[in-house]
Design an enzyme around this catalytic site. Structure first.
Site, PDB file in Angstrom:
ATOM      1  N   CYS A 150       0.856  -1.182   0.000  1.00  0.00           N
ATOM      2  CA  CYS A 150       0.000   0.000   0.000  1.00  0.00           C
ATOM      3  C   CYS A 150       0.892   1.232   0.000  1.00  0.00           C
ATOM      4  CB  CYS A 150      -0.881  -0.004   1.257  1.00  0.00           C
ATOM      5  SG  CYS A 150      -1.700   1.575   1.524  1.00  0.00           S
ATOM      6  N   HIS A 208       1.049   2.928   3.311  1.00  0.00           N
ATOM      7  CA  HIS A 208       1.573   2.165   4.460  1.00  0.00           C
ATOM      8  C   HIS A 208       2.618   1.165   3.986  1.00  0.00           C
ATOM      9  CE1 HIS A 208      -2.417   3.650   5.743  1.00  0.00           C
ATOM     10  NE2 HIS A 208      -1.747   3.926   6.836  1.00  0.00           N
ATOM     11  N   LYS A 241       2.362   8.508  10.886  1.00  0.00           N
ATOM     12  CA  LYS A 241       2.808   7.714  12.021  1.00  0.00           C
ATOM     13  C   LYS A 241       3.603   6.526  11.525  1.00  0.00           C
ATOM     14  CE  LYS A 241      -1.719   7.785  13.055  1.00  0.00           C
ATOM     15  NZ  LYS A 241      -3.031   7.960  13.677  1.00  0.00           N
TER      16      LYS A 241
HETATM   17  O1  ME8 Z   1      -8.315   7.918   8.389  1.00  0.00           O
HETATM   18  N1  ME8 Z   1      -1.370  15.734   6.036  1.00  0.00           N
HETATM   19  O2  ME8 Z   1      -7.933   8.368  10.597  1.00  0.00           O
HETATM   20  P1  ME8 Z   1      -6.388   8.825  10.550  1.00  0.00           P
HETATM   21  C1  ME8 Z   1      -2.640  16.175   6.114  1.00  0.00           C
HETATM   22  N2  ME8 Z   1     -10.095   7.151  11.310  1.00  0.00           N
HETATM   23  N3  ME8 Z   1      -3.589  15.531   6.786  1.00  0.00           N
HETATM   24  C2  ME8 Z   1      -3.254  14.397   7.403  1.00  0.00           C
HETATM   25  C3  ME8 Z   1      -1.954  13.861   7.371  1.00  0.00           C
HETATM   26  C4  ME8 Z   1      -0.988  14.594   6.648  1.00  0.00           C
HETATM   27  N4  ME8 Z   1       0.280  14.217   6.581  1.00  0.00           N
HETATM   28  N5  ME8 Z   1      -1.949  12.723   8.085  1.00  0.00           N
HETATM   29  C5  ME8 Z   1      -3.200  12.567   8.555  1.00  0.00           C
HETATM   30  C6  ME8 Z   1      -8.652   7.918   9.555  1.00  0.00           C
HETATM   31  N6  ME8 Z   1      -3.984  13.566   8.152  1.00  0.00           N
HETATM   32  C7  ME8 Z   1     -10.050   7.489   9.934  1.00  0.00           C
HETATM   33  C8  ME8 Z   1     -11.024   8.591   9.609  1.00  0.00           C
HETATM   34  S1  ME8 Z   1     -13.496   9.607   9.513  1.00  0.00           S
HETATM   35  C9  ME8 Z   1     -15.042   8.979   9.623  1.00  0.00           C
HETATM   36  C10 ME8 Z   1     -12.461   8.262   9.889  1.00  0.00           C
HETATM   37  C11 ME8 Z   1      -5.395  13.801   8.465  1.00  0.00           C
HETATM   38  O3  ME8 Z   1      -6.052   9.101  11.968  1.00  0.00           O
HETATM   39  C12 ME8 Z   1      -6.248  13.637   7.238  1.00  0.00           C
HETATM   40  O4  ME8 Z   1      -7.333  14.514   7.320  1.00  0.00           O
HETATM   41  O5  ME8 Z   1      -5.557   7.838   9.830  1.00  0.00           O
HETATM   42  C13 ME8 Z   1      -6.738  12.241   7.421  1.00  0.00           C
HETATM   43  O6  ME8 Z   1      -7.773  12.067   6.581  1.00  0.00           O
HETATM   44  C14 ME8 Z   1      -7.043  12.298   8.903  1.00  0.00           C
HETATM   45  O7  ME8 Z   1      -5.855  12.886   9.416  1.00  0.00           O
HETATM   46  C15 ME8 Z   1      -7.397  11.039   9.626  1.00  0.00           C
HETATM   47  O8  ME8 Z   1      -6.356  10.143   9.671  1.00  0.00           O
END
Ligand code: ME8
Length: 515
Positions: A145, A148, A300
């Site tokens: 992926c 990831h 992360k």
């Molecule tokens: O996807 N730049 O959660 P999540 C900009 N739980 N935005 C970022 C980013 C980055 N480098 N990394 C993360 C999920 N984000 C699900 C969502 S909603 C019903 C469920 C932001 O913790 C971005 O908006 O993996 C991403 O979509 C969000 O963090 C959620 O990431």
């Protein structure tokens, strides 16, 4: 009749780890939009929360030697601390492990089942636990992926319940080709329409190989697929299945603010689920770009996540909020850099805005004993004041148009045109020269009144971006209460009363020296 509620949501974040700058980006942008709408007098409902079910969280907990509930209870406060440190003004915070979420999710899924929108089948294929998403070979790069790369793709073969997603390709195409605001920005809308035109498969919406989730009500050995559970936070938090009065008042959302990585779930799966139950659709789904570091998505899983705390300690919450909104063009990917942040902070906040505040308040103290004179009469207003006031009106209009277009970046730029105009006005009218000759006394009073009034209006206009400094300025200008509890009704030129006491103070944004 009062205007409808302005309902805005952020994604609910996976709590497999603490937040990094990428998560905070979407939440800060959402907060700025909500604060602006409140200033417009709108009744705002701002929701954020945490996504706590699914395999990703389960495995994280197992690695820590905890139950998933113990793990999420331990980590959620770390998220709340960050939102607090960034002055996020959410009205509600939903956790998907709460009963107020779990019960109505079952009600929703049962309703889909009762309408024959769900059937039992077998899923054979690929799954990325990082995305919590079913994948096809076409989604992978070198068998992995792309989001990831450090996780192995899993091969699943499970008896699952399926949602008849394929029925909804046409209605979704119709929606996105006939309504520009339904999905923004435009490039993302085109991308989704292109994919929809290739057709949709039905979607597996349950899992049987683990039990950390919400049981399927009619077949409890299945748990509901985490995305089907998570998307519903937007409706469960506002009363779906429990509080019909609240649900009618608040739903549909005006804006679902999300990152582009989760656009498919929000723009295809979620609206299809809503259509299946004849529920209203969200007015706008807005997908932000990625915050990158070295050209890669900050994340992360690739260990490039920087904690917001690391920047707040140097730049403050205001400096943080302003930089990300101003420097990364909203909707596009953008690179974070320490040097960029220092120079933006120094140029706009320390120099243009902070110095202006210091200069004006110091002059009011020195020349007028800290007390505001009477506002200028019509015949005392010259071309210079008319220019300053017009700059304010134009900035307000541009800020409004920018927020309507969901562009906090443009809004920040527009607001600062007024700050820069006020700086050039100071140079033009040169109060320090006027102060040298007593015969210019009234003219000196007029220009310092105008400048102090400009600061009051800046405090209102900039408060969505820099709420702390805006509040400090508001108080120094002798204004009562919280700037954030006012509306743009207070944004009329001439609002400062004669006799108001103005105080000076420490620089609002002390310069940061580059190392
Ligand atoms: O996807 N730049 O959660 P999540 C900009 N739980 N935005 C970022 C980013 C980055 N480098 N990394 C993360 C999920 N984000 C699900 C969502 S909603 C019903 C469920 C932001 O913790 C971005 O908006 O993996 C991403 O979509 C969000 O963090 C959620 O990431």
């Amino acid at each position: 009749m009062s205007e409808a509620v302005f309902y805005l949501t952020t994604p609910i974040y996976y709590v497999n780890d603490v937040p990094h700058l990428g998560h905070a980006y979407c939440t800060v942008a959402s907060d700025i939009v909500c604060r602006y709408r409140r200033l417009q007098g709108r009744d705002v409902h701002f929701l954020t929360g945490t996504d706590e079910h699914g395999e990703k969280i389960l495995r994280t907990a197992q690695e820590k030697g905890m139950s998933p509930k113990e793990w999420t209870d331990e980590i959620v406060p770390r998220w709340l601390e960050v939102w607090d440190a960034l002055d996020i003004t959410n009205d509600d915070f939903i956790r998907t492990t709460e009963e107020r979420h779990e019960k109505p999710v079952q009600t929703f899924v049962q309703a889909l089942y009762d309408k024959d929108e769900i059937y039992l089948g077998t899923y054979r294929g690929l799954y990325c636990v990082g995305c919590e998403a079913f994948k096809t070979e076409d989604d992978l790069v070198d068998g992995r992926c792309p989001l990831h790369p450090n996780r192995d793709i899993e091969h699943l073969e499970e008896d699952n319940y399926f949602f008849r997603l394929s029925k909804y390709a046409e209605p979704l195409i119709e929606r996105y080709t006939s309504n520009e605001r339904a999905l923004m920005p435009e490039g993302r809308r085109n991308e989704i329409v292109g994919k929809l035109r290739q057709g949709l498969d039905d979607l597996s919406i349950s899992r049987v190989s683990f039990d950390w989730g919400i049981p399927i009500p009619w077949d409890e050995k299945h748990v509901i697929y985490v995305w089907i559970d998570a998307l519903q936070n937007y409706t469960t938090a506002v009363g779906y299945g429990q509080d019909p009065e609240m649900f009618d008042r608040v739903w549909p959302a005006n804006v679902h603010m999300i990152g582009k990585d989760i656009l498919w779930f929000h723009s295809v799966i979620w609206p299809a689920m809503l259509m299946a139950l004849d529920l209203p659709l969200p007015e706008t789904i807005f997908a932000t770009g990625f915050l990158q570091i070295g050209g890669e998505k900050m994340s992360k899983s690739t260990l490039t996540g920087i904690s917001p705390h690391d920047l707040i300690s140097t730049f403050g919450s205001d400096g943080y909020r302003y930089y990300f909104m101003r420097d990364i063009s909203f909707g596009q990917d953008g690179e974070f850099s320490w040097e960029g942040m220092v120079s933006r902070y120094n140029a706009d906040l320390a120099n243009d805005f902070g110095n202006l505040v210091s200069r004006v308040s110091t002059m009011v103290k020195r020349y007028l004993n800290g007390t505001l004179p009477a506002p200028p009469r019509g015949d005392e207003v010259t071309e210079a004041e008319r220019g300053l006031r017009a700059a304010f009106e134009n900035a307000m209009d541009d800020v409004e148009a920018s927020f309507d277009a969901i562009s906090p970046t443009q809004a920040a730029k527009a607001a600062f045109t007024f700050v820069r105009k006020a700086n050039s006005y100071v140079e033009e009218v040169a109060p320090w020269s006027l102060a040298k000759d007593e015969s210019n006394r009234r003219r000196l009073e007029v220009v310092l009144y105008e400048l102090t009034e400009a600061l009051r209006l800046m405090s209102l206009m900039l408060s969505p971006f820099i709420p702390r400094a805006a509040q400090e300025l508001w108080t120094r200008l002798g204004q009562e209460g919280e700037v954030a509890s006012h509306t743009f009704e207070a944004a009329r030129w001439g609002g400062l009363a004669e006799g108001t006491k103005i105080v000076t103070g420490e620089p609002l944004f002390p310069r940061i020296e580059e190392e």
